[in-house]
Motif scaffolding. Structure first.
Motif, mmCIF file in Angstrom:
data_model
loop_
_atom_site.group_PDB
_atom_site.id
_atom_site.type_symbol
_atom_site.label_atom_id
_atom_site.label_comp_id
_atom_site.label_asym_id
_atom_site.label_seq_id
_atom_site.Cartn_x
_atom_site.Cartn_y
_atom_site.Cartn_z
ATOM 1 N N ILE A 235 8.926 39.857 21.715
ATOM 2 C CA ILE A 235 7.634 40.496 21.504
ATOM 3 C C ILE A 235 6.677 39.447 20.949
ATOM 4 O O ILE A 235 6.862 38.966 19.822
ATOM 5 N N ALA A 236 5.685 39.060 21.732
ATOM 6 C CA ALA A 236 4.742 38.026 21.293
ATOM 7 C C ALA A 236 3.894 38.571 20.153
ATOM 8 O O ALA A 236 3.355 39.678 20.228
ATOM 9 N N ALA A 237 3.770 37.786 19.080
ATOM 10 C CA ALA A 237 3.000 38.207 17.905
ATOM 11 C C ALA A 237 2.060 37.084 17.494
ATOM 12 O O ALA A 237 2.469 35.938 17.319
ATOM 13 N N ALA A 238 0.788 37.420 17.367
ATOM 14 C CA ALA A 238 -0.206 36.452 16.911
ATOM 15 C C ALA A 238 -0.213 36.441 15.389
ATOM 16 O O ALA A 238 -0.367 37.487 14.754
ATOM 17 N N THR A 239 -0.027 35.275 14.793
ATOM 18 C CA THR A 239 -0.021 35.137 13.340
ATOM 19 C C THR A 239 -0.988 34.037 12.933
ATOM 20 O O THR A 239 -1.517 33.302 13.778
ATOM 21 N N GLN A 240 -1.233 33.904 11.634
ATOM 22 C CA GLN A 240 -2.110 32.860 11.144
ATOM 23 C C GLN A 240 -1.521 31.475 11.371
ATOM 24 O O GLN A 240 -2.242 30.477 11.355
ATOM 25 N N ARG A 241 -0.233 31.407 11.590
ATOM 26 C CA ARG A 241 0.428 30.129 11.826
ATOM 27 C C ARG A 241 0.513 29.803 13.304
ATOM 28 O O ARG A 241 0.933 28.717 13.686
ATOM 29 N N GLY A 242 0.096 30.733 14.160
ATOM 30 C CA GLY A 242 0.170 30.519 15.594
ATOM 31 C C GLY A 242 0.970 31.616 16.258
ATOM 32 O O GLY A 242 1.386 32.595 15.637
ATOM 33 N N ILE B 161 10.777 46.946 16.776
ATOM 34 C CA ILE B 161 9.493 46.297 17.061
ATOM 35 C C ILE B 161 8.639 46.239 15.795
ATOM 36 O O ILE B 161 8.000 45.220 15.502
ATOM 37 N N GLY B 162 8.644 47.321 15.017
ATOM 38 C CA GLY B 162 7.862 47.347 13.786
ATOM 39 C C GLY B 162 8.322 46.308 12.788
ATOM 40 O O GLY B 162 7.505 45.571 12.216
ATOM 41 N N GLU B 163 9.629 46.227 12.564
ATOM 42 C CA GLU B 163 10.177 45.254 11.617
ATOM 43 C C GLU B 163 9.916 43.833 12.090
ATOM 44 O O GLU B 163 9.563 42.948 11.305
ATOM 45 N N LEU B 164 10.104 43.612 13.368
ATOM 46 C CA LEU B 164 9.895 42.284 13.939
ATOM 47 C C LEU B 164 8.445 41.831 13.773
ATOM 48 O O LEU B 164 8.173 40.688 13.388
ATOM 49 N N THR B 165 7.504 42.737 14.032
ATOM 50 C CA THR B 165 6.084 42.388 13.944
ATOM 51 C C THR B 165 5.667 42.091 12.510
ATOM 52 O O THR B 165 4.960 41.106 12.252
ATOM 53 N N VAL B 166 6.094 42.918 11.569
ATOM 54 C CA VAL B 166 5.751 42.695 10.164
ATOM 55 C C VAL B 166 6.314 41.374 9.669
ATOM 56 O O VAL B 166 5.626 40.580 9.011
ATOM 57 N N THR B 167 7.581 41.121 9.994
ATOM 58 C CA THR B 167 8.219 39.881 9.566
ATOM 59 C C THR B 167 7.504 38.662 10.139
ATOM 60 O O THR B 167 7.295 37.663 9.451
ATOM 61 N N ALA B 168 7.095 38.754 11.407
ATOM 62 C CA ALA B 168 6.404 37.634 12.053
ATOM 63 C C ALA B 168 5.061 37.369 11.404
ATOM 64 O O ALA B 168 4.697 36.215 11.139
ATOM 65 N N PRO C 126 -4.737 19.438 11.689
ATOM 66 C CA PRO C 126 -3.480 18.816 12.140
ATOM 67 C C PRO C 126 -2.625 19.812 12.925
ATOM 68 O O PRO C 126 -2.511 20.978 12.547
ATOM 69 N N ILE C 127 -2.070 19.352 14.019
ATOM 70 C CA ILE C 127 -1.210 20.201 14.839
ATOM 71 C C ILE C 127 0.238 19.954 14.423
ATOM 72 O O ILE C 127 0.802 18.891 14.680
ATOM 73 N N LYS C 128 0.822 20.925 13.765
ATOM 74 C CA LYS C 128 2.207 20.815 13.348
ATOM 75 C C LYS C 128 2.790 22.202 13.189
ATOM 76 O O LYS C 128 2.096 23.207 13.366
ATOM 77 N N GLY C 129 4.056 22.251 12.874
ATOM 78 C CA GLY C 129 4.715 23.540 12.690
ATOM 79 C C GLY C 129 4.734 24.352 13.972
ATOM 80 O O GLY C 129 4.981 23.850 15.069
ATOM 81 N N VAL C 130 4.457 25.649 13.835
ATOM 82 C CA VAL C 130 4.531 26.568 14.962
ATOM 83 C C VAL C 130 3.575 26.180 16.077
ATOM 84 O O VAL C 130 3.924 26.235 17.258
ATOM 85 N N ARG C 131 2.354 25.764 15.722
ATOM 86 C CA ARG C 131 1.367 25.438 16.751
ATOM 87 C C ARG C 131 1.814 24.242 17.601
ATOM 88 O O ARG C 131 1.617 24.219 18.807
ATOM 89 N N ARG C 132 2.398 23.245 16.960
ATOM 90 C CA ARG C 132 2.854 22.090 17.728
ATOM 91 C C ARG C 132 4.016 22.465 18.633
ATOM 92 O O ARG C 132 4.080 22.053 19.790
#
Length: 443
Positions: free
Chosen positions: A309-316, A337-344, A217-223
């Motif tokens: 800063i674009a970050a690839a996550t399991q949610r998209g 950048i470090g904090e942003l990436t970890v949080t994402a 299903p396409i929803k959340g971040v991916r949608r």
């Protein structure tokens, strides 16, 4: 009785998915206790309780997608769970009377009719002399069903990506045996594999056939990302320019900074130097930091660079941004950048952190990709893709072929806002800093 509806988390979001409840029926909560984790189109959000009391009902289940304003939980004053002989004897008829009225509002959700009848019998005597005998009646309270409802409050501990995997595989987390304190991805996969063997042994026609395809299903971040990219691609006239350059001095600078005590607690990478180069190049070409406003037919140029800063996550794909990045020192930028990436990657980026961006940097080189044609983040006029940095033969200024660290930059921009000359100058300035970081002193 207080009914908590799904609140508006801002940024125009109209719905959210219930990821996990942190409470169960019968639990006691205080104001600001986290009661549920939801996933919006942009991030995972933990919702605190605006009320104190006892959970009477959960109106939606985990995995449900609900609209803003829909009731999700009912919280009472705790009387149905915590009633005791002491309360009956000390409070009198007035202290007990409101409880049945509030319970009547929860038909189908709260304690059953049998419990309400018993409470009415307790409150029935009107003479003070009858209050003492009646006070003994609540001895039967332990047989009431509310504590029984509270028993299922033991919830499976698992991170959101693991819950999503379980949902995709059709695995009930309550059936998974955890190898540690929480259910892991390996636990879910092992359970799924064991279940497939059980299905084969059962020779059940409905379970023996493996599907030819998997539907997600396409929803959340991916949608949200899909909608945003389509909107951007077919709204803004994209232009992409490329430059291949020798970044050996940037690689040397990164190695040097890693040994500097000032950078001991932060990650230093070519992305950091590229981010700094973008901020510097904006000084001479602020048009790359601007946006097109269709309704007003105006070009708006912000004063600050909110660097995404674009970050690839399991949610998209998510693109949180660093506010006023041009004002940060190199150490501060590295920490941000470090904090942003970890949080994402943990799925904890708040919606507000992914709005208001003015320019985006994406490092596709981490995947071994040389270059690409990035699509603009909606509302922005520029995005820079940093390709892989590899050792390649390079012709130097003396016409000698030497091994150097080489990369390719790809800049996409909105041609309504940025002319070719402006885009080319911006890209050339970024490249100049990456070729020789000492050029930063000239900006």
């Amino acid at each position: 009785m207080n009914i908590f509806t799904l609140p508006d988390v801002g940024e125009g979001l109209t719905e959210a998915e219930i990821i996990s409840w942190r409470v169960a029926v019968g639990d006691t909560v205080r104001v600001n206790d986290v009661i549920v984790e939801i996933e919006t189109a942009k991030s995972l959000v933990e919702l605190p309780s605006p009320y104190a009391g006892t959970v009477q009902a959960l109106h939606v289940a985990e995995g449900d997608t609900v609209e803003v304003g829909r009731p999700i939980i009912a919280i009472g004053d705790g009387a149905p769970v915590d009633s005791s002989p002491n309360e009956s004897a000390g409070g009198g008829q007035d202290a007990r009377q409101p409880a049945p009225e509030r319970q009547a509002m929860l038909v189908g959700y709260g304690p059953g009719a049998e419990q309400l009848v018993r409470r009415r019998r307790v409150a029935a005597p009107s003479a003070p002399s009858a209050a003492a005998p009646t006070a003994a009646a609540p001895v039967t309270a332990p047989t009431q069903p509310v504590p029984v409802e509270a028993a299922p409050s033991t919830r499976v501990l698992a991170k959101p990506p693991v819950r999503m995997l379980a949902k995709t595989l059709g695995v009930d987390l309550s059936e998974v045996i955890a190898t540690g304190e929480v259910v892991t991805r390996a636990d879910v996969e092992a359970h799924a594999a064991g279940r497939h063997h059980e299905r084969a042994d059962a020779h059940t026609s409905a379970m023996t056939s493996e599907p030819d395809e998997t539907r997600i299903p396409i929803k959340g971040v991916r949608r949200w990302t899909a909608d945003a990219m389509v909107r951007s691609a077919f709204t803004a006239p994209h232009v992409t320019e490329w430059v291949t350059l020798d970044v050996s001095r940037t690689v040397e600078l990164v190695a040097s900074l890693k040994g500097d005590r000032a950078f001991a607690d932060v990650k230093v990478s070519p992305t950091l130097i590229a981010a700094k180069a973008v901020c510097l190049a904006m000084r001479r070409t602020p048009e790359l930091n601007a946006r097109w406003e269709e309704d007003a037919q105006e070009i708006v140029v912000p004063r600050s660079v909110n660097l995404g800063i674009a970050a690839a996550t399991q949610r998209g794909l998510v693109v949180p941004n660093i506010v006023a990045a041009e004002q940060l020192s190199l150490v501060e930028l590295a920490r941000a950048i470090g904090e942003l990436t970890v949080t994402a990657r943990e799925g904890r980026t708040q919606p507000a952190q992914m709005t208001g961006g003015t320019f985006t940097l994406t490092n596709i080189g981490v995947f071994g990709i040389d270059a690409g044609t990035p699509i603009l983040n909606p509302g922005e006029s520029g995005i820079l893709a940093l390709g892989s940095i590899e050792r390649r033969p390079w012709v130097d200024e003396h016409d000698q072929v030497v091994p150097r660290w080489v990369t390719t930059l790809a800049l996409s921009f909105d041609h309504r806002v940025v002319d070719g000359e402006q885009g080319s100058r911006f890209l050339a300035d970024v490249a100049a800093v990456l070729r020789d970081p000492a050029m930063a002193l000239t900006f």
